[in-house]
Design a protein around this motif. Sequence first.
Motif, mmCIF file in Angstrom:
data_model
loop_
_atom_site.group_PDB
_atom_site.id
_atom_site.type_symbol
_atom_site.label_atom_id
_atom_site.label_comp_id
_atom_site.label_asym_id
_atom_site.label_seq_id
_atom_site.Cartn_x
_atom_site.Cartn_y
_atom_site.Cartn_z
ATOM 1 N N ILE A 54 -9.100 11.845 -11.693
ATOM 2 C CA ILE A 54 -7.998 11.201 -10.969
ATOM 3 C C ILE A 54 -8.029 9.681 -11.172
ATOM 4 O O ILE A 54 -6.984 9.044 -11.287
ATOM 5 C CB ILE A 54 -7.974 11.599 -9.478
ATOM 6 N N VAL A 55 -9.224 9.094 -11.254
ATOM 7 C CA VAL A 55 -9.331 7.660 -11.539
ATOM 8 C C VAL A 55 -8.762 7.369 -12.919
ATOM 9 O O VAL A 55 -7.989 6.422 -13.106
ATOM 10 C CB VAL A 55 -10.799 7.174 -11.427
ATOM 11 N N LEU A 123 -5.975 18.831 -1.997
ATOM 12 C CA LEU A 123 -7.365 18.483 -1.721
ATOM 13 C C LEU A 123 -7.639 17.040 -2.166
ATOM 14 O O LEU A 123 -8.298 16.283 -1.454
ATOM 15 C CB LEU A 123 -8.312 19.456 -2.425
ATOM 16 N N GLU A 124 -7.095 16.661 -3.319
ATOM 17 C CA GLU A 124 -7.244 15.284 -3.789
ATOM 18 C C GLU A 124 -6.582 14.306 -2.827
ATOM 19 O O GLU A 124 -7.110 13.243 -2.529
ATOM 20 C CB GLU A 124 -6.649 15.114 -5.196
ATOM 21 N N GLY A 125 -5.391 14.665 -2.337
ATOM 22 C CA GLY A 125 -4.683 13.823 -1.383
ATOM 23 C C GLY A 125 -5.451 13.655 -0.084
ATOM 24 O O GLY A 125 -5.504 12.561 0.491
ATOM 25 N N GLN A 126 -6.077 14.742 0.372
ATOM 26 C CA GLN A 126 -6.897 14.657 1.584
ATOM 27 C C GLN A 126 -8.089 13.735 1.347
ATOM 28 O O GLN A 126 -8.452 12.942 2.223
ATOM 29 C CB GLN A 126 -7.387 16.042 1.996
ATOM 30 N N TYR A 127 -8.685 13.829 0.178
ATOM 31 C CA TYR A 127 -9.818 12.974 -0.195
ATOM 32 C C TYR A 127 -9.391 11.506 -0.157
ATOM 33 O O TYR A 127 -10.138 10.646 0.308
ATOM 34 C CB TYR A 127 -10.282 13.379 -1.596
ATOM 35 N N ILE A 128 -8.184 11.230 -0.606
ATOM 36 C CA ILE A 128 -7.666 9.857 -0.607
ATOM 37 C C ILE A 128 -7.351 9.405 0.820
ATOM 38 O O ILE A 128 -7.721 8.305 1.231
ATOM 39 C CB ILE A 128 -6.410 9.758 -1.501
ATOM 40 N N LEU A 129 -6.668 10.244 1.581
ATOM 41 C CA LEU A 129 -6.259 9.861 2.934
ATOM 42 C C LEU A 129 -7.441 9.628 3.867
ATOM 43 O O LEU A 129 -7.358 8.805 4.775
ATOM 44 C CB LEU A 129 -5.318 10.917 3.516
#
Length: 153
Positions: A54-55, A123-129
Motif C-alpha cells: 500500500i505504501v 481491512l487496509e482502511g481500518q488500519y489507516i483509520l
Amino acid sequence: MMDTENRQKVMALDERIILLLDEYSVSLLRYSLAVIFFWFGVLKPIGVSSATEIVSKTVYFLPPELFVPVLGVWEMLIGVCLLHERLLRAGIALLLLQIAGTFLPLVLLPDVSFTTFPLVPSLEGQYILKNLVLISGALVVASYSLDPIPDSE
C-alpha cells in the motif's frame, strides 16, 4: 444498596486506581507508541512489512526499494525519540509528519481503502483509520510531557 463501610472501601479503591492511572498512564502510552513505531518501522528495511504494497502504491512516484526502507528508519527514529525525554519533542513532530502521510491512501486509493466508499473501510482502511488513535495518543503524551520552550531573553 451498599452500606457505608463498603461504599468507603470502594471509594478508597477507586481513588487508588485513579492515582495509579495519573502516575503511569501517560508514560505507558508513550512507551506503547514507541514500541509500535519502532516495531512497524523495523519491518520495512528488512522487507517483511505488510504495509509495503500500500505504501508503494500510494507513493508511486518514488522507488519503493528506496522509499519503504527510509520510511521504516523514520518510524524507528520516532520510536527511539519517544523513549527519551530530551528527544520527545522531535519524536512527536516526526510522528505527526509521518502519520499525516498515512491517510493518503484514503484519497489516492479509495478502491483499496474502502469496500463501500466512504462508509465501509476495508481491512487496509481500518488500519489507516486507527491512526487517529495514534495521533490522539501522541497529542496526549505531548500535552502531559512537554514544557514550553523557555524564553532565551
